[in-house]
Design a protein around this motif. Structure first.
Motif, short mmCIF file in Angstrom:
data_model
loop_
_atom_site.label_atom_id
_atom_site.label_comp_id
_atom_site.label_asym_id
_atom_site.label_seq_id
_atom_site.Cartn_x
_atom_site.Cartn_y
_atom_site.Cartn_z
N VAL A 63 8.87 -26.59 -114.92
CA VAL A 63 9.81 -26.33 -113.83
C VAL A 63 10.55 -25.03 -114.10
O VAL A 63 10.76 -24.22 -113.20
N ALA A 64 10.93 -24.80 -115.35
CA ALA A 64 11.61 -23.55 -115.72
C ALA A 64 10.71 -22.35 -115.43
O ALA A 64 11.17 -21.34 -114.87
N LEU A 65 9.43 -22.45 -115.77
CA LEU A 65 8.49 -21.36 -115.49
C LEU A 65 8.33 -21.15 -113.99
O LEU A 65 8.26 -20.01 -113.51
N SER A 66 8.27 -22.24 -113.24
CA SER A 66 8.14 -22.14 -111.79
C SER A 66 9.37 -21.45 -111.19
O SER A 66 9.25 -20.57 -110.33
N ASP A 67 10.57 -21.84 -111.65
CA ASP A 67 11.80 -21.21 -111.17
C ASP A 67 11.82 -19.73 -111.51
O ASP A 67 12.22 -18.89 -110.71
N GLN A 68 11.36 -19.40 -112.72
CA GLN A 68 11.33 -18.00 -113.15
C GLN A 68 10.36 -17.20 -112.27
O GLN A 68 10.68 -16.10 -111.83
N ALA A 69 9.18 -17.75 -111.99
CA ALA A 69 8.20 -17.07 -111.15
C ALA A 69 8.72 -16.88 -109.73
O ALA A 69 8.56 -15.81 -109.14
N THR A 70 9.38 -17.90 -109.20
CA THR A 70 9.95 -17.81 -107.86
C THR A 70 11.01 -16.70 -107.80
O THR A 70 11.03 -15.91 -106.84
N ALA A 71 11.85 -16.63 -108.80
CA ALA A 71 12.88 -15.59 -108.84
C ALA A 71 12.25 -14.20 -108.94
O ALA A 71 12.72 -13.25 -108.30
N GLN A 72 11.19 -14.07 -109.72
CA GLN A 72 10.51 -12.78 -109.85
C GLN A 72 9.88 -12.35 -108.53
O GLN A 72 9.96 -11.18 -108.15
N VAL A 73 9.25 -13.28 -107.82
CA VAL A 73 8.64 -12.96 -106.52
C VAL A 73 9.73 -12.57 -105.53
O VAL A 73 9.60 -11.60 -104.78
N ARG A 74 10.84 -13.32 -105.52
CA ARG A 74 11.95 -13.00 -104.61
C ARG A 74 12.49 -11.60 -104.91
O ARG A 74 12.71 -10.80 -103.99
N ASP A 75 12.69 -11.27 -106.18
CA ASP A 75 13.18 -9.94 -106.55
C ASP A 75 12.21 -8.86 -106.09
O ASP A 75 12.62 -7.83 -105.55
N LEU A 83 12.39 -0.68 -99.65
CA LEU A 83 11.49 0.47 -99.63
C LEU A 83 10.80 0.64 -98.29
O LEU A 83 10.04 1.58 -98.09
N ASP A 84 11.03 -0.29 -97.38
CA ASP A 84 10.44 -0.24 -96.04
C ASP A 84 8.91 -0.25 -96.08
O ASP A 84 8.25 0.49 -95.35
N THR A 85 8.35 -1.11 -96.93
CA THR A 85 6.91 -1.30 -96.95
C THR A 85 6.54 -2.39 -95.94
O THR A 85 7.42 -3.10 -95.44
N LEU A 86 5.26 -2.53 -95.64
CA LEU A 86 4.83 -3.55 -94.69
C LEU A 86 5.27 -4.94 -95.15
O LEU A 86 5.85 -5.69 -94.37
N ILE A 87 4.99 -5.26 -96.41
CA ILE A 87 5.39 -6.59 -96.91
C ILE A 87 6.91 -6.71 -96.93
O ILE A 87 7.47 -7.77 -96.66
N GLY A 88 7.59 -5.60 -97.21
CA GLY A 88 9.05 -5.61 -97.21
C GLY A 88 9.61 -5.88 -95.83
O GLY A 88 10.57 -6.64 -95.67
N ARG A 89 9.02 -5.25 -94.81
CA ARG A 89 9.48 -5.48 -93.42
C ARG A 89 9.19 -6.93 -93.01
O ARG A 89 10.01 -7.56 -92.33
#
Length: 123
Positions: A63-75, A83-89
């Protein structure tokens, strides 16, 4: 994990001590003999020192690893939205709850009408 690295989750940081076998040995309680109580030997210190986060019903290293991965993806997504990239928009539009609530299903109406107009599986 490498020795000395840290694992973060639910706002907590705990040291990771990797033994020669490639797994975290910091949670082991060597006061117990493995042949007498394997569970306490392998998990004893972790069970005694790990606090259950108030917003969780259970807590494991996974669960700790999952939370860490989720936070990294969110960041990553938040940086991309600046940066106004397609995925960012795309991410920014998804997170704009006020706009989503304002528009409701309006952006989908034409697609919903196309689906409604179908009369047979082959359409």
């Amino acid at each position: 994990a490498e020795a000395g690295k840290r694992l973060e989750g639910a706002g907590k940081t705990s040291p990771v001590a990797t033994g020669p076998w490639g797994f975290d040995v910091s949670g082991m309680d060597t006061d117990f003999r493995p042949g007498e109580n394997w569970y306490e030997y392998t998990n004893g210190k972790w069970l005694k020192t790990t606090e259950l986060p108030s917003d969780q019903t259970s807590w494991t290293p996974f669960v700790a690893l999952s939370d860490q991965a989720t936070a990294q993806v969110r960041d990553l997504l938040e940086k991309q939205s600046k940066l106004d990239t397609l995925i960012g928009r795309f991410y920014a539009s998804f997170m704009d709850e006020e706009k989503v609530e304002e528009l409701g299903v309006q952006p989908l109406k034409s697609k919903l009408q196309q689906i409604s107009d179908l009369s047979t599986p082959s359409d």
